[in-house]
Design an enzyme around this catalytic site. Structure first.
Site, mmCIF file in Angstrom:
data_model
loop_
_atom_site.group_PDB
_atom_site.id
_atom_site.type_symbol
_atom_site.label_atom_id
_atom_site.label_comp_id
_atom_site.label_asym_id
_atom_site.label_seq_id
_atom_site.Cartn_x
_atom_site.Cartn_y
_atom_site.Cartn_z
ATOM 1 N N SER A 152 0.848 -1.197 0.000
ATOM 2 C CA SER A 152 0.000 0.000 0.000
ATOM 3 C C SER A 152 0.881 1.244 0.000
ATOM 4 O O SER A 152 1.990 1.209 0.546
ATOM 5 C CB SER A 152 -0.874 0.041 1.251
ATOM 6 O OG SER A 152 -1.526 1.297 1.355
ATOM 7 N N TYR A 166 -1.476 -0.821 10.331
ATOM 8 C CA TYR A 166 -1.645 -1.074 8.889
ATOM 9 C C TYR A 166 -0.486 -0.489 8.086
ATOM 10 O O TYR A 166 0.135 -1.176 7.271
ATOM 11 C CB TYR A 166 -2.971 -0.472 8.424
ATOM 12 C CG TYR A 166 -3.260 -0.648 6.943
ATOM 13 C CD1 TYR A 166 -3.736 -1.855 6.454
ATOM 14 C CD2 TYR A 166 -3.062 0.404 6.042
ATOM 15 C CE1 TYR A 166 -4.012 -2.025 5.102
ATOM 16 C CE2 TYR A 166 -3.336 0.244 4.693
ATOM 17 C CZ TYR A 166 -3.809 -0.966 4.224
ATOM 18 O OH TYR A 166 -4.083 -1.126 2.879
HETATM 19 N N1 LIG Z 1 -8.750 -0.388 -1.644
HETATM 20 C C1 LIG Z 1 -7.717 0.400 -1.486
HETATM 21 O O1 LIG Z 1 -7.815 1.623 -1.659
HETATM 22 C C2 LIG Z 1 -6.372 -0.176 -1.112
HETATM 23 C C3 LIG Z 1 -5.270 0.698 -1.108
HETATM 24 C C4 LIG Z 1 -4.021 0.158 -0.806
HETATM 25 C C5 LIG Z 1 -3.871 -1.172 -0.534
HETATM 26 N N2 LIG Z 1 -4.966 -1.987 -0.528
HETATM 27 C C6 LIG Z 1 -4.737 -3.409 -0.246
HETATM 28 O O2 LIG Z 1 -5.355 -4.204 -1.240
HETATM 29 C C7 LIG Z 1 -5.741 -5.457 -0.709
HETATM 30 C C8 LIG Z 1 -7.226 -5.686 -0.991
HETATM 31 O O3 LIG Z 1 -7.951 -4.654 -0.342
HETATM 32 P P1 LIG Z 1 -9.436 -4.239 -0.717
HETATM 33 O O4 LIG Z 1 -9.503 -2.778 -0.618
HETATM 34 O O5 LIG Z 1 -9.883 -4.918 -1.950
HETATM 35 O O6 LIG Z 1 -10.163 -4.841 0.580
HETATM 36 P P2 LIG Z 1 -11.552 -5.584 0.803
HETATM 37 O O7 LIG Z 1 -12.588 -5.073 -0.132
HETATM 38 O O8 LIG Z 1 -11.807 -5.490 2.265
HETATM 39 O O9 LIG Z 1 -11.198 -7.103 0.400
HETATM 40 C C9 LIG Z 1 -10.394 -7.891 1.225
HETATM 41 C C10 LIG Z 1 -10.428 -9.315 0.736
HETATM 42 O O10 LIG Z 1 -9.635 -10.139 1.635
HETATM 43 C C11 LIG Z 1 -10.451 -11.189 2.157
HETATM 44 N N3 LIG Z 1 -9.998 -11.488 3.519
HETATM 45 C C12 LIG Z 1 -10.053 -10.692 4.609
HETATM 46 N N4 LIG Z 1 -9.557 -11.342 5.696
HETATM 47 C C13 LIG Z 1 -9.180 -12.572 5.270
HETATM 48 C C14 LIG Z 1 -8.613 -13.717 5.906
HETATM 49 N N5 LIG Z 1 -8.337 -13.721 7.222
HETATM 50 N N6 LIG Z 1 -8.366 -14.823 5.165
HETATM 51 C C15 LIG Z 1 -8.665 -14.841 3.832
HETATM 52 N N7 LIG Z 1 -9.182 -13.794 3.178
HETATM 53 C C16 LIG Z 1 -9.454 -12.676 3.887
HETATM 54 C C17 LIG Z 1 -11.885 -10.634 2.091
HETATM 55 O O11 LIG Z 1 -12.903 -11.629 2.077
HETATM 56 P P3 LIG Z 1 -13.545 -12.221 3.472
HETATM 57 O O12 LIG Z 1 -13.956 -11.044 4.287
HETATM 58 O O13 LIG Z 1 -14.674 -13.098 3.025
HETATM 59 O O14 LIG Z 1 -12.454 -13.007 4.097
HETATM 60 C C18 LIG Z 1 -11.812 -9.929 0.739
HETATM 61 O O15 LIG Z 1 -11.914 -10.875 -0.301
HETATM 62 C C19 LIG Z 1 -5.424 -5.397 0.788
HETATM 63 O O16 LIG Z 1 -4.171 -5.990 1.029
HETATM 64 C C20 LIG Z 1 -5.338 -3.904 1.060
HETATM 65 O O17 LIG Z 1 -4.551 -3.601 2.169
HETATM 66 C C21 LIG Z 1 -6.216 -1.531 -0.797
#
Ligand SMILES: NC(=O)c1ccc[n+]([C@@H]2O[C@H](COP(=O)([O-])OP(=O)(O)OC[C@H]3O[C@@H](n4cnc5c(N)ncnc54)[C@H](OP(=O)(O)O)[C@@H]3O)[C@@H](O)[C@H]2O)c1
Length: 267
Positions: A152, A166
Protein backbone atom coordinates in the site's frame (compact mmCIF):
# COMPACT_ATOMS: atom_id res chain seq x y z
CA UNK A 1 8.11 -8.31 -29.26
CA UNK A 2 4.43 -8.51 -30.23
CA UNK A 3 2.02 -7.44 -27.49
CA UNK A 4 0.17 -10.78 -27.59
CA UNK A 5 3.33 -12.70 -26.79
CA UNK A 6 4.99 -10.14 -24.51
CA UNK A 7 2.04 -9.69 -22.15
CA UNK A 8 0.35 -13.09 -22.41
CA UNK A 9 -0.88 -14.95 -19.31
CA UNK A 10 -2.91 -17.45 -21.31
CA UNK A 11 -3.32 -20.86 -19.60
CA UNK A 12 -1.36 -19.70 -16.54
CA UNK A 13 -2.64 -20.97 -13.19
CA UNK A 14 -3.19 -18.09 -10.77
CA UNK A 15 -4.12 -18.05 -7.08
CA UNK A 16 -5.44 -14.78 -5.64
CA UNK A 17 -6.07 -14.45 -1.91
CA UNK A 18 -8.88 -12.06 -0.99
CA UNK A 19 -10.25 -12.53 -4.50
CA UNK A 20 -13.92 -12.36 -3.55
CA UNK A 21 -14.23 -8.56 -3.83
CA UNK A 22 -12.40 -5.24 -4.21
CA UNK A 23 -8.87 -5.23 -5.60
CA UNK A 24 -8.70 -9.06 -5.55
CA UNK A 25 -11.77 -9.26 -7.78
CA UNK A 26 -10.30 -6.61 -10.12
CA UNK A 27 -7.12 -8.68 -10.41
CA UNK A 28 -9.07 -11.92 -10.98
CA UNK A 29 -11.05 -10.20 -13.75
CA UNK A 30 -7.87 -9.11 -15.55
CA UNK A 31 -6.43 -12.64 -15.55
CA UNK A 32 -9.72 -14.30 -16.50
CA UNK A 33 -10.26 -11.89 -19.39
CA UNK A 34 -6.86 -12.95 -20.73
CA UNK A 35 -7.19 -16.73 -20.62
CA UNK A 36 -5.69 -17.67 -17.24
CA UNK A 37 -7.22 -20.22 -14.88
CA UNK A 38 -7.92 -18.35 -11.65
CA UNK A 39 -8.44 -19.62 -8.10
CA UNK A 40 -9.79 -17.12 -5.60
CA UNK A 41 -9.83 -17.45 -1.84
CA UNK A 42 -11.47 -15.61 1.08
CA UNK A 43 -13.10 -16.48 4.43
CA UNK A 44 -16.79 -16.25 3.55
CA UNK A 45 -17.51 -19.22 1.31
CA UNK A 46 -20.84 -17.86 0.08
CA UNK A 47 -19.25 -14.64 -1.19
CA UNK A 48 -16.22 -16.43 -2.61
CA UNK A 49 -18.39 -18.98 -4.43
CA UNK A 50 -20.74 -16.35 -5.86
CA UNK A 51 -17.88 -14.15 -7.10
CA UNK A 52 -16.24 -17.17 -8.77
CA UNK A 53 -19.53 -18.08 -10.46
CA UNK A 54 -20.20 -14.49 -11.58
CA UNK A 55 -16.67 -14.01 -12.97
CA UNK A 56 -16.70 -17.42 -14.72
CA UNK A 57 -19.90 -16.43 -16.50
CA UNK A 58 -18.74 -12.91 -17.31
CA UNK A 59 -15.37 -13.93 -18.77
CA UNK A 60 -16.44 -17.37 -20.07
CA UNK A 61 -13.44 -18.81 -18.32
CA UNK A 62 -12.85 -20.94 -15.26
CA UNK A 63 -12.74 -19.14 -11.88
CA UNK A 64 -12.62 -21.51 -8.90
CA UNK A 65 -13.50 -20.68 -5.30
CA UNK A 66 -11.38 -22.12 -2.45
CA UNK A 67 -12.57 -20.44 0.76
CA UNK A 68 -10.12 -20.34 3.70
CA UNK A 69 -9.11 -18.07 6.56
CA UNK A 70 -5.42 -17.58 5.90
CA UNK A 71 -4.62 -15.48 8.96
CA UNK A 72 -2.92 -18.51 10.55
CA UNK A 73 -0.93 -21.55 9.48
CA UNK A 74 -3.87 -23.90 9.90
CA UNK A 75 -5.87 -21.96 7.31
CA UNK A 76 -2.89 -21.67 4.98
CA UNK A 77 -2.34 -25.44 5.18
CA UNK A 78 -6.03 -26.02 4.45
CA UNK A 79 -5.86 -23.82 1.36
CA UNK A 80 -2.61 -25.45 0.25
CA UNK A 81 -3.95 -29.01 0.63
CA UNK A 82 -7.12 -28.17 -1.28
CA UNK A 83 -5.15 -26.48 -4.06
CA UNK A 84 -2.56 -29.28 -4.26
CA UNK A 85 -5.29 -31.91 -4.63
CA UNK A 86 -6.14 -30.37 -8.02
CA UNK A 87 -2.83 -28.87 -9.12
CA UNK A 88 0.74 -30.12 -9.19
CA UNK A 89 2.10 -26.63 -9.91
CA UNK A 90 1.26 -22.94 -9.65
CA UNK A 91 2.39 -20.16 -12.03
CA UNK A 92 1.33 -16.97 -10.23
CA UNK A 93 0.55 -16.34 -6.56
CA UNK A 94 -1.05 -13.03 -5.63
CA UNK A 95 -1.05 -12.26 -1.90
CA UNK A 96 -3.82 -9.69 -1.82
CA UNK A 97 -5.96 -10.50 1.28
CA UNK A 98 -5.53 -7.76 3.84
CA UNK A 99 -7.20 -6.04 6.77
CA UNK A 100 -7.06 -2.55 8.18
CA UNK A 101 -7.60 -1.31 11.75
CA UNK A 102 -8.26 2.30 12.65
CA UNK A 103 -8.10 3.55 16.25
CA UNK A 104 -6.78 6.69 17.94
CA UNK A 105 -3.18 6.54 19.14
CA UNK A 106 -4.07 6.67 22.86
CA UNK A 107 -6.40 3.68 22.74
CA UNK A 108 -4.88 1.70 19.87
CA UNK A 109 -5.30 -1.91 20.94
CA UNK A 110 -3.26 -5.10 20.89
CA UNK A 111 -5.98 -6.73 18.77
CA UNK A 112 -5.39 -3.99 16.20
CA UNK A 113 -1.77 -5.11 15.94
CA UNK A 114 -2.36 -8.86 16.00
CA UNK A 115 -5.13 -8.96 13.39
CA UNK A 116 -3.30 -6.71 10.94
CA UNK A 117 0.21 -8.14 11.37
CA UNK A 118 -1.07 -11.75 11.22
CA UNK A 119 -2.95 -11.35 7.94
CA UNK A 120 -1.01 -8.59 6.19
CA UNK A 121 2.54 -9.73 6.98
CA UNK A 122 2.88 -13.12 8.67
CA UNK A 123 0.42 -14.87 6.36
CA UNK A 124 2.20 -13.58 3.24
CA UNK A 125 5.47 -15.11 4.46
CA UNK A 126 3.84 -18.47 5.19
CA UNK A 127 1.78 -18.46 1.97
CA UNK A 128 5.03 -18.02 0.05
CA UNK A 129 6.89 -20.61 2.15
CA UNK A 130 4.11 -23.14 1.64
CA UNK A 131 3.35 -22.53 -2.04
CA UNK A 132 7.00 -22.20 -3.13
CA UNK A 133 7.13 -25.97 -3.72
CA UNK A 134 4.36 -25.65 -6.34
CA UNK A 135 5.72 -22.41 -7.79
CA UNK A 136 9.11 -24.07 -8.34
CA UNK A 137 7.67 -27.08 -10.17
CA UNK A 138 7.44 -25.65 -13.69
CA UNK A 139 9.61 -22.56 -13.18
CA UNK A 140 12.75 -22.07 -15.27
CA UNK A 141 15.03 -19.17 -16.16
CA UNK A 142 13.12 -18.86 -19.43
CA UNK A 143 9.74 -19.10 -17.75
CA UNK A 144 9.92 -18.03 -14.10
CA UNK A 145 6.98 -18.29 -11.68
CA UNK A 146 5.66 -15.07 -10.12
CA UNK A 147 4.59 -13.75 -6.75
CA UNK A 148 2.86 -10.40 -6.40
CA UNK A 149 2.31 -9.02 -2.91
CA UNK A 150 -0.22 -6.25 -2.46
CA UNK A 151 1.26 -3.57 -0.23
CA UNK A 152 0.00 0.00 0.00
CA UNK A 153 1.11 3.59 -0.45
CA UNK A 154 0.35 3.85 3.29
CA UNK A 155 3.52 1.78 3.69
CA UNK A 156 5.45 4.54 1.86
CA UNK A 157 3.75 7.82 2.79
CA UNK A 158 2.68 8.71 6.31
CA UNK A 159 -1.07 8.03 6.21
CA UNK A 160 -3.74 10.60 6.98
CA UNK A 161 -5.83 8.11 9.00
CA UNK A 162 -4.83 6.65 12.39
CA UNK A 163 -4.11 3.16 11.13
CA UNK A 164 -0.76 2.62 12.87
CA UNK A 165 -0.44 -1.15 12.52
CA UNK A 166 -1.65 -1.07 8.89
CA UNK A 167 0.87 1.39 7.50
CA UNK A 168 3.71 -0.26 9.40
CA UNK A 169 2.55 -3.72 8.21
CA UNK A 170 2.41 -2.52 4.59
CA UNK A 171 5.93 -1.15 4.89
CA UNK A 172 6.92 -4.63 6.09
CA UNK A 173 5.21 -6.16 3.03
CA UNK A 174 7.45 -4.06 0.79
CA UNK A 175 10.56 -5.14 2.71
CA UNK A 176 9.45 -8.78 2.79
CA UNK A 177 9.08 -8.56 -1.01
CA UNK A 178 12.71 -7.57 -1.63
CA UNK A 179 14.09 -9.95 1.02
CA UNK A 180 12.21 -12.94 -0.42
CA UNK A 181 12.85 -11.84 -4.01
CA UNK A 182 16.59 -12.17 -3.37
CA UNK A 183 16.06 -15.68 -1.98
CA UNK A 184 13.53 -16.95 -4.52
CA UNK A 185 15.08 -15.67 -7.75
CA UNK A 186 17.62 -18.48 -7.26
CA UNK A 187 14.71 -20.88 -7.75
CA UNK A 188 13.29 -19.01 -10.76
CA UNK A 189 10.51 -17.41 -8.76
CA UNK A 190 10.13 -13.64 -9.24
CA UNK A 191 8.64 -11.70 -6.36
CA UNK A 192 7.38 -8.11 -6.64
CA UNK A 193 4.89 -5.90 -4.82
CA UNK A 194 2.26 -3.41 -5.92
CA UNK A 195 1.53 -0.47 -3.63
CA UNK A 196 -1.98 0.68 -4.55
CA UNK A 197 -3.38 4.12 -3.88
CA UNK A 198 -7.16 4.52 -3.45
CA UNK A 199 -9.32 1.90 -5.18
CA UNK A 200 -13.08 1.57 -4.51
CA UNK A 201 -13.62 -1.40 -2.19
CA UNK A 202 -15.25 -2.40 1.07
CA UNK A 203 -12.03 -1.52 2.90
CA UNK A 204 -11.63 1.99 1.49
CA UNK A 205 -15.38 2.54 1.20
CA UNK A 206 -15.95 2.03 4.91
CA UNK A 207 -13.34 4.73 5.68
CA UNK A 208 -15.02 7.31 3.39
CA UNK A 209 -18.68 6.17 3.65
CA UNK A 210 -18.45 5.04 0.00
CA UNK A 211 -18.17 8.66 -1.18
CA UNK A 212 -14.98 8.77 -3.26
CA UNK A 213 -15.40 12.41 -4.39
CA UNK A 214 -13.07 13.94 -1.78
CA UNK A 215 -10.25 11.45 -2.28
CA UNK A 216 -10.66 11.78 -6.05
CA UNK A 217 -10.17 15.56 -5.78
CA UNK A 218 -7.09 15.08 -3.60
CA UNK A 219 -5.52 12.68 -6.13
CA UNK A 220 -3.15 14.18 -8.75
CA UNK A 221 -5.02 12.13 -11.41
CA UNK A 222 -8.35 13.45 -10.05
CA UNK A 223 -9.86 10.02 -9.70
CA UNK A 224 -9.66 6.77 -7.76
CA UNK A 225 -8.14 3.64 -9.30
CA UNK A 226 -9.93 1.56 -11.91
CA UNK A 227 -9.78 -2.23 -12.38
CA UNK A 228 -7.68 -1.75 -15.55
CA UNK A 229 -5.04 0.21 -13.59
CA UNK A 230 -4.31 -2.53 -11.07
CA UNK A 231 -4.96 -5.49 -13.39
CA UNK A 232 -2.75 -4.00 -16.11
CA UNK A 233 0.21 -3.70 -13.75
CA UNK A 234 -0.30 -7.23 -12.39
CA UNK A 235 -0.49 -8.61 -15.95
CA UNK A 236 2.79 -6.88 -16.81
CA UNK A 237 4.48 -8.34 -13.71
CA UNK A 238 3.11 -11.81 -14.55
CA UNK A 239 4.06 -11.86 -18.23
CA UNK A 240 7.23 -12.17 -20.29
CA UNK A 241 7.46 -8.37 -20.26
CA UNK A 242 7.96 -8.42 -16.49
CA UNK A 243 10.63 -11.14 -16.34
CA UNK A 244 13.55 -8.83 -15.51
CA UNK A 245 11.74 -6.79 -12.84
CA UNK A 246 12.59 -8.37 -9.50
CA UNK A 247 12.00 -7.35 -5.88
CA UNK A 248 10.35 -4.03 -6.71
CA UNK A 249 7.46 -2.26 -5.04
CA UNK A 250 5.62 -0.39 -7.78
CA UNK A 251 3.06 2.27 -6.89
CA UNK A 252 -0.32 2.33 -8.64
CA UNK A 253 -1.76 5.49 -7.16
CA UNK A 254 -2.40 8.22 -9.75
CA UNK A 255 0.71 10.08 -8.60
CA UNK A 256 0.07 10.40 -4.86
CA UNK A 257 3.50 9.20 -3.73
CA UNK A 258 5.25 11.22 -6.43
CA UNK A 259 3.35 14.32 -5.29
CA UNK A 260 3.66 13.78 -1.52
CA UNK A 261 3.86 17.15 0.18
CA UNK A 262 2.24 19.04 -2.73
CA UNK A 263 -0.93 20.94 -1.91
CA UNK A 264 -3.33 20.04 -4.73
CA UNK A 265 -6.39 21.86 -3.39
CA UNK A 266 -6.11 24.87 -5.74
CA UNK A 267 -4.61 23.11 -8.79
N1 LIG B 1 -8.75 -0.39 -1.64
C1 LIG B 1 -7.72 0.40 -1.49
O1 LIG B 1 -7.81 1.62 -1.66
C2 LIG B 1 -6.37 -0.18 -1.11
C3 LIG B 1 -5.27 0.70 -1.11
C4 LIG B 1 -4.02 0.16 -0.81
C5 LIG B 1 -3.87 -1.17 -0.53
N2 LIG B 1 -4.97 -1.99 -0.53
C6 LIG B 1 -4.74 -3.41 -0.25
O2 LIG B 1 -5.35 -4.20 -1.24
C7 LIG B 1 -5.74 -5.46 -0.71
C8 LIG B 1 -7.23 -5.69 -0.99
O3 LIG B 1 -7.95 -4.65 -0.34
P1 LIG B 1 -9.44 -4.24 -0.72
O4 LIG B 1 -9.50 -2.78 -0.62
O5 LIG B 1 -9.88 -4.92 -1.95
O6 LIG B 1 -10.16 -4.84 0.58
P2 LIG B 1 -11.55 -5.58 0.80
O7 LIG B 1 -12.59 -5.07 -0.13
O8 LIG B 1 -11.81 -5.49 2.26
O9 LIG B 1 -11.20 -7.10 0.40
C9 LIG B 1 -10.39 -7.89 1.22
C10 LIG B 1 -10.43 -9.32 0.74
O10 LIG B 1 -9.64 -10.14 1.64
C11 LIG B 1 -10.45 -11.19 2.16
N3 LIG B 1 -10.00 -11.49 3.52
C12 LIG B 1 -10.05 -10.69 4.61
N4 LIG B 1 -9.56 -11.34 5.70
C13 LIG B 1 -9.18 -12.57 5.27
C14 LIG B 1 -8.61 -13.72 5.91
N5 LIG B 1 -8.34 -13.72 7.22
N6 LIG B 1 -8.37 -14.82 5.17
C15 LIG B 1 -8.67 -14.84 3.83
N7 LIG B 1 -9.18 -13.79 3.18
C16 LIG B 1 -9.45 -12.68 3.89
C17 LIG B 1 -11.89 -10.63 2.09
O11 LIG B 1 -12.90 -11.63 2.08
P3 LIG B 1 -13.55 -12.22 3.47
O12 LIG B 1 -13.96 -11.04 4.29
O13 LIG B 1 -14.67 -13.10 3.03
O14 LIG B 1 -12.45 -13.01 4.10
C18 LIG B 1 -11.81 -9.93 0.74
O15 LIG B 1 -11.91 -10.88 -0.30
C19 LIG B 1 -5.42 -5.40 0.79
O16 LIG B 1 -4.17 -5.99 1.03
C20 LIG B 1 -5.34 -3.90 1.06
O17 LIG B 1 -4.55 -3.60 2.17
C21 LIG B 1 -6.22 -1.53 -0.80
Amino acid sequence: MKINDLFSVEKKVVLITGGSRGIGEMLASGFLANGAKVYISSRKSKDCDSTAKRLSEKYKNECISFPADISDLQGINKLFNKFAEENSSLDILINNAGAVWGEPFDSFSEDGWDKVMDLNVKSIFFMIQKFSSLLKKKASTENPARIINIGSIDGINTPYYENYSYSIAKSAVHKLTSVLAARLIKENIICNAIAPGPFPSKMLGSAVEHDYSVISKKNPSRRVGRPEDIAGLALFLSSKAGQYTVGETITCDGGLVASAGHDLTND
